[in-house]
Design a protein around this motif. Structure first.
Motif, PDB file in Angstrom:
ATOM      1  N   ARG A  40       0.681  -1.176  -0.096  1.00 52.90           N
ATOM      2  CA  ARG A  40      -0.062   0.342   0.018  1.00 52.90           C
ATOM      3  C   ARG A  40       0.517   1.417  -0.218  1.00 52.90           C
ATOM      4  NH1 ARG A  40      -1.929   2.812   3.704  1.00 52.90           N
ATOM      5  NH2 ARG A  40      -3.642   4.624   3.140  1.00 52.90           N
ATOM      6  N   VAL A  41       0.340   2.460  -1.172  1.00 54.36           N
ATOM      7  CA  VAL A  41       1.120   3.292  -0.939  1.00 54.36           C
ATOM      8  C   VAL A  41       1.422   4.587   0.503  1.00 54.36           C
ATOM      9  CG1 VAL A  41       2.416   5.038  -3.269  1.00 54.36           C
ATOM     10  CG2 VAL A  41       2.554   2.778  -3.171  1.00 54.36           C
ATOM     11  N   ILE A  42       1.574   4.875   1.086  1.00 54.06           N
ATOM     12  CA  ILE A  42       0.458   5.929   1.604  1.00 54.06           C
ATOM     13  C   ILE A  42       0.852   7.323   1.262  1.00 54.06           C
ATOM     14  CG2 ILE A  42       0.940   4.278   3.172  1.00 54.06           C
ATOM     15  CD1 ILE A  42       3.611   5.149   4.701  1.00 54.06           C
ATOM     16  N   GLY A  43       2.183   7.311   0.293  1.00 53.17           N
ATOM     17  CA  GLY A  43       1.898   8.802  -0.059  1.00 53.17           C
ATOM     18  C   GLY A  43       2.668   9.424  -1.626  1.00 53.17           C
ATOM     19  N   VAL A  44       2.978  10.221  -2.004  1.00 60.07           N
ATOM     20  CA  VAL A  44       3.645  10.311  -3.688  1.00 60.07           C
ATOM     21  C   VAL A  44       4.654  11.285  -2.800  1.00 60.07           C
ATOM     22  CG1 VAL A  44       3.897  10.902  -6.482  1.00 60.07           C
ATOM     23  CG2 VAL A  44       2.142   9.593  -4.842  1.00 60.07           C
ATOM     24  N   ASP A  45       5.847  10.955  -3.053  1.00 65.42           N
ATOM     25  CA  ASP A  45       6.261  12.191  -2.920  1.00 65.42           C
ATOM     26  C   ASP A  45       6.840  13.328  -3.217  1.00 65.42           C
ATOM     27  OD1 ASP A  45       8.205  13.332  -0.546  1.00 65.42           O
ATOM     28  OD2 ASP A  45       9.651  11.811  -1.092  1.00 65.42           O
ATOM     29  N   PHE A  46       7.075  15.214  -3.318  1.00 59.57           N
ATOM     30  CA  PHE A  46       8.056  15.592  -4.616  1.00 59.57           C
ATOM     31  C   PHE A  46       9.014  15.428  -5.494  1.00 59.57           C
ATOM     32  CE2 PHE A  46       6.511  17.803  -0.832  1.00 59.57           C
ATOM     33  CZ  PHE A  46       5.285  18.820  -1.120  1.00 59.57           C
ATOM     34  N   PRO A  47       8.720  15.841  -7.073  1.00 62.53           N
ATOM     35  CA  PRO A  47       9.500  14.862  -7.707  1.00 62.53           C
ATOM     36  C   PRO A  47      10.715  16.097  -7.834  1.00 62.53           C
ATOM     37  CG  PRO A  47       7.785  16.369  -9.001  1.00 62.53           C
ATOM     38  CD  PRO A  47       6.921  16.324  -6.929  1.00 62.53           C
ATOM     39  N   THR A  48      11.811  15.192  -8.321  1.00 64.01           N
ATOM     40  CA  THR A  48      13.057  16.006  -7.995  1.00 64.01           C
ATOM     41  C   THR A  48      13.462  15.979  -9.737  1.00 64.01           C
ATOM     42  OG1 THR A  48      14.822  13.889  -8.307  1.00 64.01           O
ATOM     43  CG2 THR A  48      13.608  14.593  -5.905  1.00 64.01           C
ATOM     44  N   PRO A  49      14.337  17.377  -9.507  1.00 63.56           N
ATOM     45  CA  PRO A  49      14.861  17.358 -10.994  1.00 63.56           C
ATOM     46  C   PRO A  49      15.310  16.345 -11.475  1.00 63.56           C
ATOM     47  CG  PRO A  49      15.659  19.096  -9.227  1.00 63.56           C
ATOM     48  CD  PRO A  49      15.164  17.903  -8.837  1.00 63.56           C
ATOM     49  N   THR A  50      16.190  15.509 -10.859  1.00 63.38           N
ATOM     50  CA  THR A  50      16.279  13.497 -11.220  1.00 63.38           C
ATOM     51  C   THR A  50      15.397  12.821 -12.107  1.00 63.38           C
ATOM     52  OG1 THR A  50      18.682  14.150 -10.533  1.00 63.38           O
ATOM     53  CG2 THR A  50      17.716  11.637 -11.093  1.00 63.38           C
ATOM     54  N   THR A  51      14.316  12.973 -10.542  1.00 68.85           N
ATOM     55  CA  THR A  51      12.659  11.882 -11.097  1.00 68.85           C
ATOM     56  C   THR A  51      12.032  12.773 -12.226  1.00 68.85           C
ATOM     57  OG1 THR A  51      11.995  13.348  -9.848  1.00 68.85           O
ATOM     58  CG2 THR A  51      13.019  10.969  -9.725  1.00 68.85           C
ATOM     59  N   GLN A  52      12.180  14.414 -12.578  1.00 63.28           N
ATOM     60  CA  GLN A  52      11.372  15.032 -13.394  1.00 63.28           C
ATOM     61  C   GLN A  52      11.702  13.980 -15.238  1.00 63.28           C
ATOM     62  OE1 GLN A  52      11.755  19.025 -12.218  1.00 63.28           O
ATOM     63  NE2 GLN A  52       9.101  18.721 -11.895  1.00 63.28           N
ATOM     64  N   ARG A  53      14.222  14.253 -15.372  1.00 61.22           N
ATOM     65  CA  ARG A  53      14.103  14.280 -16.512  1.00 61.22           C
ATOM     66  C   ARG A  53      14.130  12.592 -16.539  1.00 61.22           C
ATOM     67  NH1 ARG A  53      19.047  15.219 -14.264  1.00 61.22           N
ATOM     68  NH2 ARG A  53      19.425  12.719 -14.104  1.00 61.22           N
ATOM     69  N   THR A  54      14.560  12.236 -15.089  1.00 63.20           N
ATOM     70  CA  THR A  54      13.607  10.351 -15.578  1.00 63.20           C
ATOM     71  C   THR A  54      12.704   9.885 -15.662  1.00 63.20           C
ATOM     72  OG1 THR A  54      14.164  10.230 -13.505  1.00 63.20           O
ATOM     73  CG2 THR A  54      16.268  10.256 -14.828  1.00 63.20           C
ATOM     74  N   GLY A  55      11.824  10.599 -15.330  1.00 66.40           N
ATOM     75  CA  GLY A  55      10.595  10.120 -15.631  1.00 66.40           C
ATOM     76  C   GLY A  55      10.240   8.995 -14.509  1.00 66.40           C
ATOM     77  N   GLN A  56      10.701   9.235 -13.882  1.00 64.40           N
ATOM     78  CA  GLN A  56      10.338   8.114 -12.532  1.00 64.40           C
ATOM     79  C   GLN A  56       9.781   8.729 -11.456  1.00 64.40           C
ATOM     80  OE1 GLN A  56      15.136   7.605 -11.190  1.00 64.40           O
ATOM     81  NE2 GLN A  56      14.538   5.924 -12.012  1.00 64.40           N
ATOM     82  N   HIS A  57       9.088   8.076 -10.830  1.00 55.78           N
ATOM     83  CA  HIS A  57       8.125   8.497  -9.259  1.00 55.78           C
ATOM     84  C   HIS A  57       8.251   8.064  -8.280  1.00 55.78           C
ATOM     85  CE1 HIS A  57       4.967  10.090 -12.359  1.00 55.78           C
ATOM     86  NE2 HIS A  57       5.516   9.241 -13.242  1.00 55.78           N
ATOM     87  N   LEU A  58       8.657   9.470  -7.011  1.00 55.98           N
ATOM     88  CA  LEU A  58       8.792   8.258  -5.674  1.00 55.98           C
ATOM     89  C   LEU A  58       7.721   7.953  -4.785  1.00 55.98           C
ATOM     90  CD1 LEU A  58      11.309  11.621  -5.365  1.00 55.98           C
ATOM     91  CD2 LEU A  58      11.975   9.792  -5.443  1.00 55.98           C
ATOM     92  N   LEU A  59       7.078   7.011  -4.054  1.00 57.79           N
ATOM     93  CA  LEU A  59       6.386   6.119  -3.845  1.00 57.79           C
ATOM     94  C   LEU A  59       6.801   6.076  -2.670  1.00 57.79           C
ATOM     95  CD1 LEU A  59       4.829   3.654  -6.091  1.00 57.79           C
ATOM     96  CD2 LEU A  59       4.317   6.290  -6.167  1.00 57.79           C
ATOM     97  N   VAL A  60       6.101   6.411  -1.213  1.00 60.44           N
ATOM     98  CA  VAL A  60       6.472   6.912   0.576  1.00 60.44           C
ATOM     99  C   VAL A  60       5.046   5.462   0.631  1.00 60.44           C
ATOM    100  CG1 VAL A  60       6.374   7.809   2.157  1.00 60.44           C
ATOM    101  CG2 VAL A  60       6.682   8.735  -0.085  1.00 60.44           C
ATOM    102  N   VAL A  61       6.009   4.298   1.378  1.00 67.02           N
ATOM    103  CA  VAL A  61       5.632   3.115   1.168  1.00 67.02           C
ATOM    104  C   VAL A  61       5.940   2.995   3.014  1.00 67.02           C
ATOM    105  CG1 VAL A  61       4.979   1.653  -0.058  1.00 67.02           C
ATOM    106  CG2 VAL A  61       6.983   1.421   0.859  1.00 67.02           C
ATOM    107  N   SER A  62       4.666   2.699   3.698  1.00 61.13           N
ATOM    108  CA  SER A  62       5.352   2.122   4.922  1.00 61.13           C
ATOM    109  C   SER A  62       6.530   0.686   4.987  1.00 61.13           C
ATOM    110  CB  SER A  62       4.128   1.102   6.212  1.00 61.13           C
ATOM    111  OG  SER A  62       4.374   0.620   6.603  1.00 61.13           O
ATOM    112  N   LYS A  63       7.324   1.107   6.434  1.00 63.66           N
ATOM    113  CA  LYS A  63       8.881  -0.102   6.819  1.00 63.66           C
ATOM    114  C   LYS A  63       8.139  -1.481   6.675  1.00 63.66           C
ATOM    115  CE  LYS A  63      11.923   3.293   8.155  1.00 63.66           C
ATOM    116  NZ  LYS A  63      12.885   3.385   9.572  1.00 63.66           N
TER     117      LYS A  63
END
Length: 83
Positions: A40-63
């Motif tokens: 379960r994804v609990i959040g989507v983190d802010f894009p960084t310049p690197t993730t914007q350039r590469t098209g990646q996403h940052l997903l926040v998940v519980s430990k």
């Protein structure tokens, strides 16, 4: 998934990876393709310049999903189509 970061201050993990289709939103449920275990994804983190350039996403998940959050893992799920 390409990278995983432990965020001790936020009590979670950030999974960085490429979405094959769509845009992720918080509250999503994914399934680990290898084990068929839910993630379960609990959040989507802010894009960084690197993730914007590469098209990646940052997903926040519980430990609690740490065993499923490793580079090379594939999570499948439903995402909203990009508009």
């Amino acid at each position: 998934m390409d990278e995983v970061f432990d965020l001790a201050a936020r009590r979670g993990l950030v999974a960085c990876g490429t979405m094959l289709d769509g845009t992720p939103v918080g509250g999503l449920s994914f399934v680990d393709e290898l084990t068929v275990a839910p993630v379960r994804v609990i959040g989507v983190d802010f894009p960084t310049p690197t993730t914007q350039r590469t098209g990646q996403h940052l997903l926040v998940v519980s430990k609690e999903y740490a065993a499923l959050a490793h580079p090379g893992r594939v999570w499948a799920g439903h995402v909203l189509p990009e508009s």
